[in-house]
Motif scaffolding. Structure first.
Motif, PDB file in Angstrom:
ATOM      1  N   ARG A 110      36.232  27.463  39.691  1.00 32.11           N
ATOM      2  CA  ARG A 110      36.852  28.859  39.981  1.00 32.11           C
ATOM      3  C   ARG A 110      35.987  29.246  41.287  1.00 32.11           C
ATOM      4  O   ARG A 110      34.710  29.093  41.332  1.00 32.11           O
ATOM      5  CB  ARG A 110      36.468  29.753  38.799  1.00 32.11           C
ATOM      6  CG  ARG A 110      37.260  29.627  37.528  1.00 32.11           C
ATOM      7  CD  ARG A 110      37.017  30.464  36.440  1.00 32.11           C
ATOM      8  NE  ARG A 110      35.516  30.822  36.050  1.00 32.11           N
ATOM      9  CZ  ARG A 110      35.007  31.804  36.246  1.00 32.11           C
ATOM     10  NH1 ARG A 110      35.519  33.043  36.569  1.00 32.11           N
ATOM     11  NH2 ARG A 110      33.688  32.135  35.813  1.00 32.11           N
ATOM     12  N   VAL A 111      36.621  29.981  42.202  1.00 28.52           N
ATOM     13  CA  VAL A 111      36.101  30.248  43.605  1.00 28.52           C
ATOM     14  C   VAL A 111      34.889  31.446  43.242  1.00 28.52           C
ATOM     15  O   VAL A 111      33.854  31.181  44.008  1.00 28.52           O
ATOM     16  CB  VAL A 111      37.046  30.910  44.374  1.00 28.52           C
ATOM     17  CG1 VAL A 111      37.582  32.122  44.300  1.00 28.52           C
ATOM     18  CG2 VAL A 111      36.512  30.572  45.910  1.00 28.52           C
ATOM     19  N   GLN A 112      34.964  32.205  42.186  1.00 31.42           N
ATOM     20  CA  GLN A 112      34.055  33.374  42.021  1.00 31.42           C
ATOM     21  C   GLN A 112      32.625  32.517  41.736  1.00 31.42           C
ATOM     22  O   GLN A 112      31.663  33.278  41.687  1.00 31.42           O
ATOM     23  CB  GLN A 112      34.468  34.169  40.895  1.00 31.42           C
ATOM     24  CG  GLN A 112      35.713  34.876  41.204  1.00 31.42           C
ATOM     25  CD  GLN A 112      37.241  33.983  40.884  1.00 31.42           C
ATOM     26  OE1 GLN A 112      37.194  32.930  40.635  1.00 31.42           O
ATOM     27  NE2 GLN A 112      38.452  34.647  40.796  1.00 31.42           N
ATOM     28  N   THR A 113      32.501  31.264  41.078  1.00 32.35           N
ATOM     29  CA  THR A 113      31.390  30.798  40.851  1.00 32.35           C
ATOM     30  C   THR A 113      30.728  29.840  41.899  1.00 32.35           C
ATOM     31  O   THR A 113      29.809  29.448  41.701  1.00 32.35           O
ATOM     32  CB  THR A 113      31.893  29.835  39.442  1.00 32.35           C
ATOM     33  OG1 THR A 113      32.361  28.897  39.866  1.00 32.35           O
ATOM     34  CG2 THR A 113      32.342  30.737  38.359  1.00 32.35           C
ATOM     35  N   ALA A 114      31.392  29.657  42.871  1.00 30.78           N
ATOM     36  CA  ALA A 114      31.039  28.925  44.290  1.00 30.78           C
ATOM     37  C   ALA A 114      29.573  29.355  44.669  1.00 30.78           C
ATOM     38  O   ALA A 114      29.401  30.553  44.964  1.00 30.78           O
ATOM     39  CB  ALA A 114      32.029  28.785  45.318  1.00 30.78           C
ATOM     40  N   GLY A 148      33.643  26.759  47.785  1.00 34.52           N
ATOM     41  CA  GLY A 148      35.381  27.278  47.463  1.00 34.52           C
ATOM     42  C   GLY A 148      35.705  27.910  48.937  1.00 34.52           C
ATOM     43  O   GLY A 148      34.751  28.267  49.725  1.00 34.52           O
ATOM     44  N   PHE A 149      36.979  27.983  49.066  1.00 35.43           N
ATOM     45  CA  PHE A 149      37.472  28.727  50.302  1.00 35.43           C
ATOM     46  C   PHE A 149      38.234  29.997  49.860  1.00 35.43           C
ATOM     47  O   PHE A 149      38.990  30.131  48.761  1.00 35.43           O
ATOM     48  CB  PHE A 149      38.611  27.665  50.702  1.00 35.43           C
ATOM     49  CG  PHE A 149      37.865  26.159  51.273  1.00 35.43           C
ATOM     50  CD1 PHE A 149      37.388  26.055  52.343  1.00 35.43           C
ATOM     51  CD2 PHE A 149      37.758  25.362  50.471  1.00 35.43           C
ATOM     52  CE1 PHE A 149      36.825  25.024  52.820  1.00 35.43           C
ATOM     53  CE2 PHE A 149      37.186  24.015  50.662  1.00 35.43           C
ATOM     54  CZ  PHE A 149      36.724  23.825  52.208  1.00 35.43           C
ATOM     55  N   ILE A 203      28.766  28.044  47.654  1.00 35.00           N
ATOM     56  CA  ILE A 203      28.914  28.406  49.109  1.00 35.00           C
ATOM     57  C   ILE A 203      30.347  28.735  49.412  1.00 35.00           C
ATOM     58  O   ILE A 203      31.447  27.976  48.929  1.00 35.00           O
ATOM     59  CB  ILE A 203      28.666  26.897  49.750  1.00 35.00           C
ATOM     60  CG1 ILE A 203      27.200  26.438  49.784  1.00 35.00           C
ATOM     61  CG2 ILE A 203      28.941  27.007  51.345  1.00 35.00           C
ATOM     62  CD1 ILE A 203      27.065  24.965  50.253  1.00 35.00           C
ATOM     63  N   LEU A 204      30.638  29.613  50.011  1.00 33.64           N
ATOM     64  CA  LEU A 204      31.901  30.303  50.183  1.00 33.64           C
ATOM     65  C   LEU A 204      32.198  30.164  51.578  1.00 33.64           C
ATOM     66  O   LEU A 204      31.558  30.735  52.598  1.00 33.64           O
ATOM     67  CB  LEU A 204      31.995  31.772  49.925  1.00 33.64           C
ATOM     68  CG  LEU A 204      32.326  31.915  47.983  1.00 33.64           C
ATOM     69  CD1 LEU A 204      32.061  33.554  47.926  1.00 33.64           C
ATOM     70  CD2 LEU A 204      33.362  31.592  47.727  1.00 33.64           C
ATOM     71  N   VAL A 205      33.276  29.666  51.981  1.00 32.99           N
ATOM     72  CA  VAL A 205      33.808  29.448  53.368  1.00 32.99           C
ATOM     73  C   VAL A 205      35.044  29.879  53.634  1.00 32.99           C
ATOM     74  O   VAL A 205      36.121  30.149  53.060  1.00 32.99           O
ATOM     75  CB  VAL A 205      34.057  27.797  53.559  1.00 32.99           C
ATOM     76  CG1 VAL A 205      34.150  27.549  55.219  1.00 32.99           C
ATOM     77  CG2 VAL A 205      32.870  27.015  53.220  1.00 32.99           C
TER      78      VAL A 205
END
Length: 303
Positions: free
Chosen positions: A194-198, A161-162, A200-202
Motif C-alpha cells: 500500500r503506497v501509504q506505508t512506503a 511507492g509512486f 520511500i515515496l517517488v
C-alpha cells in the motif's frame, strides 16, 4: 533478487498505468540563462553590482550562507560574506579559489543540478574542523546528508511507492536505480503493498509543491530528496527526461541513482565522476556507483 524486482515492476505497472500521463508532456518551456553575463569578473572591490543578489540567493539555497547573513541577502552589495561564500563554493566545486565571480564559477552555477544543499559534514571536516587544510582525506570526496540522519540498524528492508501520476515509462529506470544500491549495500527494496506505508515515496512535481523547496522549471534544479527516514524523492516535471544517454535530455536513472543516495544518507561528493556529484549535464549517463560512492555508503552503514 532480479526476478523479485521484475515481478514487483509488473504488478506496479498493472496498477498505475491507467492513471498516468505521458512524460512527453512533462516539460513545456526552454531554460533561461541563470545569471547575467555582466556579473563575470565581479569581486568585493566592486562594492555594489546590479543583480548580485541572485548569486547570493543561489549560494544561500545550497548552504553557503548562514542564517546570520539573512539581512544582506537581498542587496547587491559584494561584501566580505559573499566573497567568503564564493570561496567555499569554489573550493567545494574544485575551481580556482579566488572569491571572484569568474566565468568558470558562473558557468558551474548555471549547470543543471540536484536541489539538495552542498554543505554537509565530511569525513575530513570532522577530522580537521579546526585546521586550514584540504577537505579531502584518504582520497575520499564523499559527504553525508546535512542532518546526519540514517536509517535505523534494524531497518534494512525499505519499501517504495509512486504517487502523483508517476510516468509508467520511468518506472523501470527507477527500479534499476534501486537494484544498483541494493547490489552495493546491506539494503533491499520492495514495492510497498500500500503506497501509504512506503518508506520511500517517488513523484514528479512542479514549482512550489509543498516541501519548501520549489522547483524552477527546465534547467537549474533537476530533483531533490528529503533524506533518510523522510524518504521523499521529487523530480522536476518540467525537465526533458529520458531513459538513456540522449543529447540534450536528462537521464532519469542517473538522477534517480543520485537521489536515492541522499535517501540513504549520503551528501554530495566533490568527485565529478561520482554518482553523488551534485551536477548532471544533459546527455550524461551514470548508472554505476564509483569507489567514492561505495566508500561513502559503507562509512555510514559498514561493509
Amino acid at each position: 533478487m532480479a526476478s523479485k524486482l521484475c515481478l514487483q515492476l509488473f504488478l506496479l505497472l498493472a496498477f498505475i498505468t491507467p492513471h498516468l500521463t505521458s512524460a512527453r508532456h512533462l516539460h513545456n518551456h526552454k531554460p533561461s540563462l541563470l545569471f547575467p553575463e555582466h556579473l563575470i569578473g565581479s569581486s568585493k572591490n566592486d562594492n555594489i553590482v546590479e543583480g548580485i543578489h541572485k548569486v547570493k540567493a543561489y549560494l544561500q539555497h545550497y548552504g553557503y550562507f548562514s542564517n546570520e547573513n539573512a539581512n544582506t541577502l537581498s542587496t547587491d552589495a559584494f561584501d566580505d560574506d559573499l566573497e567568503s561564500a564564493i570561496k567555499s563554493y569554489q573550493k567545494f566545486s574544485k575551481l580556482k579559489v579566488s572569491g571572484v565571480l569568474d566565468k568558470e564559477t558562473l558557468q558551474q552555477m548555471s549547470k543543471p543540478r540536484c536541489g539538495v544543499r552542498d554543505t554537509f559534514v565530511s569525513v575530513a571536516q570532522q577530522e580537521h574542523e579546526n585546521k586550514n587544510t584540504n577537505i579531502e582525506i584518504g582520497g575520499s570526496h564523499y559527504t553525508f546528508y546535512f542532518n546526519n540522519v540514517t536509517w535505523p540498524a534494524e531497518k534494512k528492508h525499505l519499501s517504495y511507492g509512486f504517487i502523483h501520476n508517476y510516468p509508467p515509462q520511468f518506472v523501470d529506470p527507477l527500479v534499476r536505480a534501486f537494484e544498483t544500491w541494493e547490489d552495493n549495500t546491506k539494503f533491499s527494496f520492495f514495492l510497498a503493498p500500500r503506497v501509504q506505508t512506503a518508506d520511500i515515496l517517488v513523484s514528479f512535481e512542479r514549482g512550489d509543491h509543498g516541501d519548501y523547496q520549489a522547483f524552477d522549471g527546465e534547467g537549474g534544479i533537476l530533483a531533490h530528496s528529503l533524506g533518510a527516514v523522510d524518504g521523499r524523492v521529487h523530480f522536476d516535471a518540467d525537465e526533458p527526461w529520458e531513459s538513456g544517454p540522449i543529447e540534450d535530455r536528462v537521464d532519469l536513472e542517473s538522477v534517480a541513482l543520485h537521489e536515492l543516495g541522499h535517501t540513504l544518507g549520503l551528501g554530495h561528493s566533490r568527485e565529478p565522476s561520482a554518482v553523488m556529484y551534485a551536477f548532471m549535464d544533459p546527455g550524461v549517463y551514470k548508472t554505476h556507483l564509483t569507489i567514492d560512492d561505495i566508500e561513502g555508503i559503507r562509512a555510514l552503514y559498514g561493509a
